[in-house]
Design a protein around this motif. Structure first.
Motif, short mmCIF file in Angstrom:
data_model
loop_
_atom_site.label_atom_id
_atom_site.label_comp_id
_atom_site.label_asym_id
_atom_site.label_seq_id
_atom_site.Cartn_x
_atom_site.Cartn_y
_atom_site.Cartn_z
N LEU A 120 0.87 -1.17 0.00
CA LEU A 120 0.00 0.00 0.00
C LEU A 120 0.91 1.22 0.00
CD1 LEU A 120 -2.43 -1.47 2.62
CD2 LEU A 120 -3.16 -0.67 0.37
N THR A 121 1.22 1.71 -1.18
CA THR A 121 2.26 2.72 -1.35
C THR A 121 1.75 4.17 -1.27
OG1 THR A 121 1.96 2.50 -3.74
CG2 THR A 121 3.72 1.21 -2.72
N GLU A 122 0.47 4.34 -1.01
CA GLU A 122 -0.14 5.68 -1.09
C GLU A 122 0.53 6.69 -0.17
OE1 GLU A 122 -3.54 2.88 -2.27
OE2 GLU A 122 -1.80 2.86 -0.93
N SER A 123 0.85 6.29 1.08
CA SER A 123 1.41 7.27 2.02
C SER A 123 2.75 7.81 1.53
CB SER A 123 1.58 6.63 3.40
OG SER A 123 2.55 5.60 3.38
N ARG A 124 3.45 7.07 0.70
CA ARG A 124 4.74 7.52 0.19
C ARG A 124 4.58 8.52 -0.96
NH1 ARG A 124 8.84 2.30 0.48
NH2 ARG A 124 8.25 1.65 2.59
N LEU A 125 3.34 8.67 -1.44
CA LEU A 125 3.05 9.61 -2.52
C LEU A 125 2.27 10.83 -2.04
CD1 LEU A 125 1.94 7.08 -5.30
CD2 LEU A 125 4.14 8.26 -5.14
N GLY A 126 2.08 10.95 -0.73
CA GLY A 126 1.27 12.04 -0.21
C GLY A 126 -0.21 11.77 -0.30
N LEU A 127 -0.57 10.49 -0.44
CA LEU A 127 -1.96 10.08 -0.56
C LEU A 127 -2.33 9.16 0.60
CD1 LEU A 127 -1.78 9.28 -4.38
CD2 LEU A 127 -2.84 11.31 -3.35
N ALA A 128 -3.46 8.51 0.51
CA ALA A 128 -3.89 7.52 1.51
C ALA A 128 -4.75 6.49 0.79
CB ALA A 128 -4.69 8.18 2.63
N PRO A 129 -4.82 5.25 1.31
CA PRO A 129 -5.68 4.23 0.70
C PRO A 129 -7.15 4.52 1.01
CG PRO A 129 -3.92 3.26 2.06
CD PRO A 129 -4.03 4.70 2.42
N ALA A 130 -7.66 5.58 0.45
CA ALA A 130 -8.99 6.08 0.83
C ALA A 130 -10.11 5.17 0.35
CB ALA A 130 -9.17 7.51 0.32
N VAL A 131 -10.44 5.21 -0.94
CA VAL A 131 -11.61 4.46 -1.40
C VAL A 131 -11.39 2.95 -1.31
CG1 VAL A 131 -12.49 6.32 -2.86
CG2 VAL A 131 -10.94 4.62 -3.84
N ILE A 132 -10.15 2.49 -1.40
CA ILE A 132 -9.93 1.04 -1.31
C ILE A 132 -10.13 0.53 0.11
CG2 ILE A 132 -8.42 1.02 -3.31
CD1 ILE A 132 -6.06 0.59 -1.45
N SER A 133 -10.24 1.46 1.07
CA SER A 133 -10.57 1.05 2.44
C SER A 133 -11.95 0.41 2.52
CB SER A 133 -10.52 2.24 3.39
OG SER A 133 -9.20 2.70 3.57
N ALA A 144 -2.49 -5.28 11.19
CA ALA A 144 -1.68 -5.35 9.97
C ALA A 144 -2.02 -4.21 9.03
CB ALA A 144 -1.89 -6.70 9.29
N ALA A 145 -3.31 -3.88 8.92
CA ALA A 145 -3.71 -2.76 8.06
C ALA A 145 -3.05 -1.48 8.53
CB ALA A 145 -5.22 -2.62 8.06
N ALA A 146 -3.02 -1.25 9.85
CA ALA A 146 -2.38 -0.04 10.37
C ALA A 146 -0.91 0.01 9.97
CB ALA A 146 -2.52 0.00 11.89
N ARG A 147 -0.22 -1.10 10.11
CA ARG A 147 1.20 -1.13 9.75
C ARG A 147 1.41 -0.82 8.27
NH1 ARG A 147 5.44 -6.30 10.26
NH2 ARG A 147 7.09 -5.34 8.98
N TYR A 148 0.73 -1.55 7.40
CA TYR A 148 1.01 -1.42 5.98
C TYR A 148 0.42 -0.16 5.36
CZ TYR A 148 2.89 -6.09 6.48
OH TYR A 148 3.64 -7.17 6.88
N TYR A 149 -0.68 0.37 5.92
CA TYR A 149 -1.20 1.66 5.47
C TYR A 149 -0.16 2.75 5.74
CZ TYR A 149 -6.23 0.92 4.47
OH TYR A 149 -7.43 0.58 3.91
N LEU A 150 0.47 2.69 6.92
CA LEU A 150 1.35 3.77 7.34
C LEU A 150 2.75 3.66 6.75
CD1 LEU A 150 0.26 3.93 11.09
CD2 LEU A 150 -0.38 5.51 9.26
#
Length: 244
Positions: A120-133, A144-150
């Protein structure tokens, strides 16, 4: 040239993403073709289940940053998978990134092979896994979601199965799916549709409650200065300005 290839064998329809020039990234065109194809199979009485898979070494690289789909269209695609009256089985033996994990989580059953990696690479682009949540959070282990989201860390199929992102990891993904597809062929259409309604209830509630807010949040993030820097850095193959 179409970006989706289809096939059929004994009531199992195969939907194969074939957009190798961008590693099956979710362009507006690919999303539209997937929605159209799935809707058609959903109404086809000769189809018992659908297998969603890929060509090349990438299942899905996430959103196509050059030609991204409208967030509402991507949410509609994930909802189509969740609400389709036929089971959708993901067959993955390649890389899955960002929005691709949303497709994966929307599927009812999924198998990952030895070449599979996930992030889940979104946080590294200034984004977040929003709609895929919408499908991800109801189905994935929350710690695990907390770890990999962040962190955006990469993990393999064994870890994906451990955290319930996928159903199973296997050295031979096609062999592992043989009993799964056999079981689906033996089930009645009514039994499958009614059973799917039961197991997707929480995911469907997530779409009903949060889709509108997360679509707006996704659009705001994509329009932000940090996201522009993150996506520019990605295309220029450099670290974004915030990396320490």
């Amino acid at each position: 040239m179409k970006l989706v290839r289809t096939g059929r064998e004994r009531g199992i329809a195969t939907v194969r993403m074939d957009s190798q020039t961008n590693r099956n990234a979710l362009s507006a065109r690919l999303v539209a073709e997937l929605r159209e194809t799935l809707a058609r199979y959903g109404e086809d009485d000769t189809v018992r289940a659908v297998v969603l898979t890929h060509t090349g070494n990438t299942f899905c690289a996430g959103a196509d940053l050059g030609a991204p789909p409208d967030p509402e269209a991507f949410v509609a695609l994930m909802r189509e998978i969740v609400t389709l009256p036929k089971p959708v089985v993901a067959r993955v033996d390649g890389h899955v990134r960002a929005g691709g994990l949303g497709l994966l989580a929307a599927c009812d059953i999924s198998a990952g092979g030895p070449a599979s990696t996930f992030a889940l690479t979104e946080s590294r682009l200034g984004l977040a896994p929003a709609v895929i949540s919408l499908p991800l959070l109801p189905r994935t282990d929350p710690r695990a979601a907390a770890r990999y989201y962040l962190t955006g860390e990469r993990f393999d199929a064994t870890e994906a199965a451990r955290i319930s992102l996928i159903t199973l990891a296997a050295d031979d993904v096609d062999k592992a799916l043989v009993p799964v597809l056999d079981g689906l062929r033996r089930a009645s259409p009514q039994g499958l549709a009614a059973s799917k309604e039961l197991v997707t209830a929480t995911v469907r509630e997530s779409f009903d409650q949060y889709a509108e807010d997360l679509i707006a949040r996704s659009a705001a993030l994509f329009a932000s200065a940090e996201a522009r820097e993150g996506m520019t850095a990605f295309h220029e193959r450099r670290d974004p300005a915030w990396v320490l």
